[in-house]
Design an enzyme around this catalytic site. Structure first.
Site, PDB file in Angstrom:
ATOM      1  N   ASP A  61       0.843  -1.185   0.000  1.00  0.00           N
ATOM      2  CA  ASP A  61       0.000   0.000   0.000  1.00  0.00           C
ATOM      3  C   ASP A  61       0.885   1.244   0.000  1.00  0.00           C
ATOM      4  OD1 ASP A  61      -2.391   1.442   0.271  1.00  0.00           O
ATOM      5  OD2 ASP A  61      -1.943   1.728   2.389  1.00  0.00           O
ATOM      6  N   THR A  94      -3.276   5.287  -3.869  1.00  0.00           N
ATOM      7  CA  THR A  94      -2.226   6.037  -3.180  1.00  0.00           C
ATOM      8  C   THR A  94      -0.890   5.897  -3.891  1.00  0.00           C
ATOM      9  OG1 THR A  94      -1.974   4.145  -1.746  1.00  0.00           O
ATOM     10  CG2 THR A  94      -3.277   5.946  -0.925  1.00  0.00           C
ATOM     11  N   THR A  95      -0.685   4.751  -4.533  1.00  0.00           N
ATOM     12  CA  THR A  95       0.568   4.578  -5.270  1.00  0.00           C
ATOM     13  C   THR A  95       0.496   5.343  -6.584  1.00  0.00           C
ATOM     14  OG1 THR A  95       0.620   2.379  -4.355  1.00  0.00           O
ATOM     15  CG2 THR A  95       2.222   2.874  -6.028  1.00  0.00           C
ATOM     16  N   ASP A 387      -8.832  -0.569   1.891  1.00  0.00           N
ATOM     17  CA  ASP A 387      -8.799   0.130   0.607  1.00  0.00           C
ATOM     18  C   ASP A 387     -10.061  -0.173  -0.181  1.00  0.00           C
ATOM     19  OD1 ASP A 387      -6.395   1.115   1.206  1.00  0.00           O
ATOM     20  OD2 ASP A 387      -5.310   0.245  -0.479  1.00  0.00           O
TER      21      ASP A 387
END
Lengths: 527, 535
Positions: A61, A94-95, A387
């Site tokens: 994550d 998020t990445t 997520d």
């Protein structure tokens, strides 16, 4: 006359090209760090904390990785910050947001070296971002009207999100679980109502969603272990010695017998309280605070199940599930809303005893029990599931979805490219660069899966030249495929947030032409 | 270092620990000071104007600020030099007085210092330079007064105000949505403005920020936004036609200020005390209920029991609301802040059409909106943005825009921006110089040169040829005798600032010139710097 230094001793200043270089390099380093975790075949990272115990986290994550980094480069901090915000706001991507921002800066660096002013680049990026958003908006799919289709959309989104995580083996199982859980929330985005309980042991496949509610607590000794048709009073009150709240009050006695009397009165008071509670006609009492032995015994005598020390969220959830109100005074039994459930029993998961409430009146909250081989697996599973839950709960409110697998990036890149051709002036270089940065995301996905990215992306680009094409990278088969058939979907909200925050962050870093670092604050304890 | 000797030839000690101090005197002192001032100005020079760059500042704890606002940059910089500190002060006082033009004032002062250095090299005494500057600044300010234009606006026609705010915002990172932000700022100022007295109390405008969403989601709320939620999770999330009791007393038994003791020595006393305590809670809630309150906002916390009683009686409550917010709520809702339960009366309740709780994102963050207030004299600007630094920078930009709007309401004279005002002043000062006999004439000419440096920096930052552009604009101004030509920073194609709608306030500009002159005069007058050397 040389200038005396203006700054304090350890402070320093970097100007112009040097400053820009420092921030580009910092930001790109961070982006490269998380780059290899992108996509379904992305790799994980091991993080070892410097704190006591050197605890280890294994994760994929982006937000978790970046959060635990100790970064000194100010530009890199900006990227960490956007990934955190992405996590708070939509929960997933998020990445991607960091990788996209990194790519934008990488392209910007090339432009700056070819003597294009940062402000021109920013103007170009802005136009490109707006155009990309429009392009996405044109291609969104909205199935809000059709409940069945909407559900299948959600399933697909959940599966797409989960397939890049540790849960990918059992993604259908978990996707089903996540969708069920989110539907129970009925449009609220309060994920607190979904409780995730982690119990080591078993395999990930043994994880399940419980319709009722599970409280990780023990039942008091000597109290019934199983109650049918339970009436539950959820309370937040002191069940130890009730303090006298009037300020300045104190007990002053002059003999032992008086002490005993007062003690008796105290006991009487507690007894009264218990009696009042019992007067509600309940058979289960859940308190947020401690329950002392004495009242516990009283409850046991009355055959009432008493659960102490449920944490605050537990109480709130219990209130939501059973429809009871959280009470602190007990004088009006008739008007307090009690919670109801069909059955309370003690169940065993692995080694631990848990209390299980089933057949609850209002199903707004639920529990997910995760099983897995080790704590690390469980922690990562929880993050992955979180997520998925976040994305789903956001999608319930904003039901627009897109295809996944690099499809949105290609759609945007195509539109942006067209805009570049139409735009006159130096800005068009920046717009072109934006489209290159967008293409970098499918490229990275393919690279991470060990595929020939140059070949695949070129194919993809050719496919996308046709109007209304659904082509994306299918990592499993290693070829370009129809994303709609493969059922790879992403939420529009996530993609939009990625696009906007990445552009905003890149813009912010580009605008900087000077970095002034203050002297670090001296730590006294190191002396 | 000069030493004094007494009649026996022994050295006097004039300064304590004389050898440990460094001392600069005379022309060296002035040169060193000027160099320091210039160094500060140089840092800010590239931030001037719509195409100015930002600075990234890393604080002592590693926190990062990215800003374009002169006052913020200088304040966050770890400045050690005394003269540099003066420059920091200078931009701060511009910030306090006017709120905008904090970069411009420092750049101006830097240019004045640079010119002064040249005059010093010619052998002109610093005092004469200072006096020359003083005269020149007077000329410039008068000239500004002459060319200033009044522009009319009222509550319905606020377009000119929006245009001026847009000029301010265009140099910030938020220029992407300057139009909407400028409108928000103007509406906010008009909402709280007292047009009769031409005064605006900026305290009534609350600026809240929350990370997330995008800049376009920034909104103006005619009411108050409180970063709090209902004290009990099961209280209603939305209240219409709320009657608000604003309390500064806790929902707890009284705590007299004087020392007292309640002694419990018998069981009966214990019992009565217990009864009273319960009664007390009951009474408190009852009093709120009796006066017709439907929402309680309290500065302090409540006890669990009180909380439940409130919930039970269907009286939603908010706890731990800060003092400033409480005041704003009181102003907005027309309520009174009540320090004791006994003093609660129906008249003292505030009224709001709608109170609602709204949650954001995936975290459990909630905020309380109080809207449709009885008295809409307090508003909130709620900023959304991609990250924390963005929000902070937006807050600063909005503050600048608010200040500009306020200044316009106070005094509706404007001058034209984009360097137009500086150029015309420079021309006026240059022309005036010839009338002064004596050495000051040179200083006045130097002042005119210094004024040119602001448009020069603007042109430089916009990627134009500075000297070429400036001389072109200057000759155009003289030829047509119109003081509205400035630097075309945004590449619009015209340098008539009236067409580009680039305005600045008259008082802001005047203040810039006066403040810069003042500080430069002060620096010039220093001829001796005594400082502790390194230890």
């Amino acid at each position: 006359m040389p200038i005396d230094k203006i700054f304090k001793d350890d402070a320093n200043e970097e100007k112009g090209e040097r400053a820009r270089m420092a921030s580009f390099i910092g930001a790109m380093a961070v982006a490269d760090l998380v780059k290899s975790t992108l996509g379904p075949k992305g790799m994980d990272k091991i993080l070892q904390s410097t704190g006591r115990g050197h605890s280890v986290t294994v994760t994929n994550d982006g937000a978790t990785i970046l959060k635990s980094l100790h970064i000194d480069n100010p530009a890199a901090k900006v990227l960490v910050d956007i990934s955190k915000v992405q996590d708070d706001e939509v929960g997933d991507g998020t990445t991607s947001v960091v990788v996209l921002a990194g790519e934008l800066l990488r392209e910007a660096e090339k432009l700056v070296t070819s003597k294009i002013h940062p402000m021109t680049i920013i103007a170009g990026y802005r136009m490109a971002a707006e155009c990309a958003r429009e392009a996405l908006l044109k291609r969104v799919i909205d199935n809000k009207e059709n409940a069945e289709k909407f559900r299948s959309d959600l399933m697909k989104i959940a599966m797409t999100t989960l397939c890049s995580k540790i849960l990918s083996q059992d993604k259908e199982h978990f996707a089903e679980m996540a969708v069920d859980a989110v539907f129970r929330l009925k449009g609220s985005t309060n994920l607190e109502a979904i409780q995730i309980i982690k119990k080591p042991g078993g395999s990930l496949r043994d994880s399940f969603l419980d319709e009722g509610f599970i409280l990780d607590k023990k039942i008091g000794i000597g109290q019934p272990k199983r109650i049918e048709n339970a009436k539950i009073l959820v309370a937040n009150t002191a069940m130890d010695t009730d303090k006298v709240k009037i300020y300045g009050a104190r007990v002053r006695v002059d003999s032992m017998s008086k002490v005993a009397e007062i003690e008796g009165a105290e006991k009487e008071k507690m007894k009264d309280k218990v009696k009042k509670i019992l007067a509600h006609g309940i058979n289960c009492f859940v308190n947020r605070q401690l329950i002392y032995n004495f009242p516990e015994e009283l409850f046991a005598d009355a055959g009432v199940l008493a659960i102490e020390h449920a944490d605050f969220e537990g109480i709130e959830r219990l209130g939501l599930v059973t429809g009871g109100e959280i009470a602190s005074t007990f004088d009006n039994p008739e008007s307090v809303k009690l919670g109801h459930c069909k059955l309370i029993e003690e169940i065993m998961i692995g080694e631990d005893k848990l209390i299980h409430f089933s057949g609850v009146a209002m199903g707004q909250a639920c529990s997910i029990v995760l099983r897995g081989a080790s704590h690390h697996v469980l922690d990562e599973a929880e993050r992955s599931l979180h997520d998925a839950l976040c994305v789903l709960s956001q999608t319930v409110n904003d039901s627009r979805v897109l295809l996944g697998g690099g499809w949105p990036e290609m759609v945007m890149a195509k539109e942006v490219d067209e805009l570049a051709r139409k735009t006159a002036g130096k800005k068009s270089h920046a717009i072109e660069a934006f489209s290159r940065a967008l293409v970098a995301i499918p490229t990275t996905i393919a690279d991470n899966a060990g595929l020939d990215s140059a070949e695949l992306v070129a194919q993809l680009r050719a496919e996308h030249h046709n109007e209304g094409c659904n082509a994306g990278i299918d990592v499993i088969s290693g070829a370009v495929g129809d994303m709609e058939e493969r059922g790879i979907y992403e939420a529009f909200k996530v993609k939009q947030a990625v696009l906007l925050s990445a552009t905003e962050a890149a813009e912010m870093i580009l605008r900087v032409d000077e970095i002034i670092t203050c002297a670090p604050r001296r730590r006294e304890d190191r002396m | 270092m000069a030493l004094a000797f007494d009649e026996f030839g022994r050295p006097f000690i004039i300064l304590r620990e004389q050898d440990q101090k460094t001392r600069l005197r005379g022309i060296d002192a002035q040169k060193a000071n000027i160099a320091a001032g210039k160094a500060v100005a140089r840092i800010l020079r590239s931030s001037l104007g719509p195409k100015g760059m930002d600075k990234m500042l890393q604080g002592p704890d590693g926190d990062v600020t990215i800003s374009n606002d002169g006052a913020t940059i200088l304040e966050q910089m770890d400045v050690d030099n005394q003269i540099a500190k003066l420059m920091v002060e200078l931009s701060r006082s511009q910030d306090y007085e006017i709120g905008d033009g904090t970069t411009g004032v420092v750049v101006m002062a830097g240019a004045l210092l640079e010119q002064a250095e040249r005059q010093l090299d010619r052998g002109i005494h610093p005092i004469r330079i200072a006096e020359g500057y003083e005269m020149a600044s007077r000329v410039a300010v008068e000239h500004l007064e002459r060319i200033a234009q009044k522009f009319e606006f009222d509550v319905d026609n606020y377009e000119p105000l929006v245009q001026t705010c847009m000029t301010t915002l265009s140099s910030k990172i938020v220029n992407r949505c300057k139009r909407s932000l400028a409108e928000i700022a103007v509406k906010a100022v008009l909402a709280v403005a007292d047009l009769e007295r031409r005064d605006v109390n900026l305290d009534l405008i609350k600026v809240e920020g929350k990370v997330g969403g995008k800049l376009e989601d920034t909104e103006l709320i005619y009411g108050i936004l409180v970063d709090k939620d209902m004290s009990h999770p099961q209280m209603p999330k939305q209240i219409e036609d709320a009657h608000i009791a604003i309390l500064t007393c806790p929902f707890e038994p009284p705590k007299p200020k004087t020392k007292h003791k309640v002694d419990i020595d018998t069981v009966e006393k214990f019992e009565t005390l217990r009864k009273q305590e319960q009664q007390y809670f009951d009474e408190m809630v009852q009093k709120c209920k009796d006066v017709g309150a439907t929402l309680v906002i309290c500065q302090w916390g409540f006890d669990d029991e009180a909380n439940h009683l409130l919930m039970h009686r269907n009286l939603p409550a908010v706890r731990w609301v800060g003092g400033v917010e409480l005041e704003l709520i009181a102003i907005a809702t027309g309520g009174r802040i009540v320090p004791r339960f006994q003093e609660l009366t129906p008249e003292k309740l505030g009224k709001a059409g709608m109170v609602r709780e709204k949650s954001f994102g995936t975290t459990k963050e909630r905020m309380l909106y109080i809207e449709h207030c009885a008295n809409s004299k307090a508003v909130t600007i709620f900023i959304r943005g991609g990250n924390k630094m963005m929000i902070e920078e937006t807050k600063r930009s909005i503050h600048d825009a608010l200040c500009v709007a306020r200044n316009l309401i106070r005094n509706n004279s404007i001058v034209y921006g984009g360097g137009a005002a500086e150029i015309t002043c420079s021309l006026a000062v240059d022309a005036a110089a010839d009338k002064y006999p004596g050495v000051e004439q040179y200083a006045i000419r130097a002042f005119a040169e210094a004024l040119d440096s602001v448009p020069m920096a603007l042109a430089e930052n916009s990627g134009l040829q500075p000297i070429e552009t400036l001389s072109a604009v200057k000759s155009q101004q003289i030829k047509e005798n119109i003081p509205f030509y400035g630097i075309d920073c945004n590449d619009v194609g015209t340098n008539d600032m009236r067409e580009q709608n680039v305005f600045e306030t008259l008082i802001g500009k005047q203040q810039q010139i006066l403040l810069a002159t003042q500080v430069v005069k002060m620096i010039l007058k220093i001829d001796d710097v005594i400082s502790n050397s390194e230890y």
